[in-house]
Design an enzyme around this catalytic site. Structure first.
Site, PDB file in Angstrom:
ATOM      1  N   TYR A  20       0.928  -1.051   0.153  1.00 37.63           N
ATOM      2  CA  TYR A  20       0.079  -0.168   0.000  1.00 37.63           C
ATOM      3  C   TYR A  20       0.898   1.253  -0.013  1.00 37.63           C
ATOM      4  O   TYR A  20       0.371   2.285  -0.452  1.00 37.63           O
ATOM      5  CB  TYR A  20      -0.915   0.100   1.290  1.00 37.63           C
ATOM      6  N   LYS A  64       2.921 -15.461   1.736  1.00 35.49           N
ATOM      7  CA  LYS A  64       3.051 -16.108   0.540  1.00 35.49           C
ATOM      8  C   LYS A  64       4.541 -16.482   0.140  1.00 35.49           C
ATOM      9  O   LYS A  64       5.234 -16.100  -0.857  1.00 35.49           O
ATOM     10  CB  LYS A  64       2.529 -15.147  -0.731  1.00 35.49           C
ATOM     11  N   ASP A 113      -3.374 -18.277  -0.166  1.00 33.16           N
ATOM     12  CA  ASP A 113      -4.442 -18.804  -1.059  1.00 33.16           C
ATOM     13  C   ASP A 113      -5.170 -19.815  -0.144  1.00 33.16           C
ATOM     14  O   ASP A 113      -6.277 -19.873  -0.098  1.00 33.16           O
ATOM     15  CB  ASP A 113      -3.986 -19.182  -2.269  1.00 33.16           C
ATOM     16  N   ASP A 119      -6.352  -7.164   3.940  1.00 31.36           N
ATOM     17  CA  ASP A 119      -7.563  -6.526   3.305  1.00 31.36           C
ATOM     18  C   ASP A 119      -8.423  -7.404   2.647  1.00 31.36           C
ATOM     19  O   ASP A 119      -9.532  -7.512   2.943  1.00 31.36           O
ATOM     20  CB  ASP A 119      -7.015  -5.644   2.197  1.00 31.36           C
ATOM     21  N   ASP A 172     -12.185  -9.249   4.479  1.00 23.34           N
ATOM     22  CA  ASP A 172     -13.534  -8.974   3.794  1.00 23.34           C
ATOM     23  C   ASP A 172     -14.252 -10.470   3.451  1.00 23.34           C
ATOM     24  O   ASP A 172     -15.377 -10.880   3.988  1.00 23.34           O
ATOM     25  CB  ASP A 172     -13.501  -8.698   2.169  1.00 23.34           C
TER      26      ASP A 172
HETATM   27  C1  IPM Z   1     -10.477  -1.175   4.004  1.00 20.00           C
HETATM   28  C2  IPM Z   1     -10.697  -0.739   2.434  1.00 20.00           C
HETATM   29  C3  IPM Z   1      -9.817   0.286   2.313  1.00 20.00           C
HETATM   30  C4  IPM Z   1      -8.172  -0.415   2.354  1.00 20.00           C
HETATM   31  C5  IPM Z   1      -9.663   1.068   1.148  1.00 20.00           C
HETATM   32  C6  IPM Z   1     -11.319   1.661   0.997  1.00 20.00           C
HETATM   33  C7  IPM Z   1      -8.525   2.160   0.652  1.00 20.00           C
HETATM   34  O1  IPM Z   1     -10.797  -1.581   1.628  1.00 20.00           O
HETATM   35  O2  IPM Z   1     -10.342  -0.546   5.045  1.00 20.00           O
HETATM   36  O3  IPM Z   1     -10.509  -2.402   4.148  1.00 20.00           O
HETATM   37  O4  IPM Z   1      -7.784  -1.266   1.044  1.00 20.00           O
HETATM   38  O5  IPM Z   1      -7.579  -0.467   3.239  1.00 20.00           O
HETATM   39 MG    MG Z   2     -10.909  -3.721   2.327  1.00 22.61          MG
END
Ligand code: IPM
Ligand code: MG
Length: 353
Positions: free
Chosen positions: A140, A186, A218, A242, A246
């Site tokens: 990032y 990884k 993975d 990240d 999710d």
């Molecule tokens: C998160 C989001 C952010 C990230 C984006 C919106 C920049 O996806 O907080 O997970 O990638 O960190």
């Molecule tokens: Mg995110």
């Protein structure tokens, strides 16, 4: 006295933050401590006022308070701005400026919401793990980065101190949980991951009472969906975290319920995992629970009052057990659906006076 900067932000942000503020006010009445809440603009709301997503004034306020409470940022109105003016860029900037290097995202399945998961109830029942995502390093932020006509490039790089400080927090957290850390990388392909793995294992010598294992990213994505109960604490880099957080959030079936904490040595920021949901903004429909649960994390990590954190979590659980549901978690046809403010009032009632 606790000084909190509240950043309602965009979309449903102001509605869910109002819910969290109501909970803070009730706790202050009940326990007799003083809470000072100062509101500041951020994201699109700030752009409209000042032409910038993140102003120096908001940043200074965040540096001077005990904790930041953030709603959500972004929306279609600001999507076409140049990259450096987008809400995403402002989010990365606030993380970097406040040195919020550890992002904690719990994946917890509430029994009352088992049916809301896309997985079978038997697979998810009892899932309760915590992801430590490194937040101010890795690909990032690595240099060089850029693109031209013929190629694009980013750099995934980690310094030893960056790996050590996030791994240390993960080990410490595991000690208070089930004592199990899985580090995700990884290392079969990336040198930066081999380095990550070496540093985590060296540090592990200080935490011999904690069980440590490694998993490729993975495989981890597959394992989270196959058998989420095997995880206790996950520690991983910025990009992998990240993605995995999710997946982890979604299998619980309750994205509207999940809080997060972003922690550094000096500052901390708490926010729901869900976004600004512009489609339902201003309709009093959003679920305030993720933001209220973020306040619980604030009491745990910033104010060192875990008992109050438990009190908030119990009020949430009792409210759910009583059958109350906002639209996002109303899974059975015929579930009566309540509004953001009604859900807030119910949780405040369960907190008691
Ligand atoms: C998160 C989001 C952010 C990230 C984006 C919106 C920049 O996806 O907080 O997970 O990638 O960190
Ligand atoms: Mg995110």
């Amino acid at each position: 006295m606790y000084k909190i900067v509240s950043i309602p932000g965009d979309g449903i942000g102001p509605e869910v933050v109002a819910g969290a503020v109501a909970v803070l006010e009730q706790l202050s009445k009940k326990h007799g401590f003083e809470i000072l809440i100062e509101e500041h603009p951020f994201g699109g709301a700030s752009y409209e006022l000042h032409g910038e997503m993140l102003t120096q004034a908001t940043l200074d306020a965040c540096r001077k308070c005990d904790a930041v409470l953030l709603g959500a940022v972004g929306g279609p109105k600001w999507e076409s701005l140049p990259h450096e003016h987008k809400p995403e860029a402002a989010l990365l900037k606030i993380r970097k400026e406040l040195e919020l290097f550890a992002n904690l995202r719990p994946a917890k399945v509430y029994d009352a919401l088992l049916d809301a998961s896309s997985l079978k109830a038997d697979v998810v029942r009892g899932t309760d793990f915590l992801v430590f995502r490194e937040l101010t390093g890795g690909i990032y932020f690595g240099q060089p980065r850029g693109f031209d006509e013929s190629r694009g490039w980013n750099t995934m790089v980690y310094e030893r101190y960056e790996v050590e400080r996030i791994a240390r927090l993960a080990f410490e957290a595991a000690r208070k949980r089930k004592g199990k850390v899985i580090s995700i990388d990884k290392a079969n392909v990336l040198e930066v991951s081999q380095f990550w793995r070496n540093v985590v294992h060296e540090l592990h010598k200080e935490f011999a009472d904690v069980e440590l294992s490694d998993m490729y990213v993975d495989n981890a994505a597959m394992q989270i969906v196959r058998n989420p109960k095997q995880f206790d604490v996950i520690v991983t880099s910025n990009l992998f975290g990240d993605i995995l957080s999710d997946i982890a959030g979604m299998i619980t079936g309750s994205l509207g319920m999940l809080p997060s904490a972003s922690i550094g040595t000096k500052h901390a920021l708490y926010e729901p995992i869900h976004g600004s949901a512009p489609d339902i903004a201003g309709q009093n429909k959003a679920n305030p629970i993720a933001t209220i649960a973020s306040v619980a994390m604030m009491f745990e990590h910033s104010f060192n009052l875990p008992d109050i954190a438990r009190e908030i979590e119990q009020a949430i659980e009792a409210t759910l057990a009583s059958g109350l549901r906002t639209a996002d978690i109303a899974t059975n046809a015929g579930d009566p659906v309540i509004s953001t403010t009604e859900m807030t009032e119910a949780i405040v009632r369960h907190l008691g006076a």
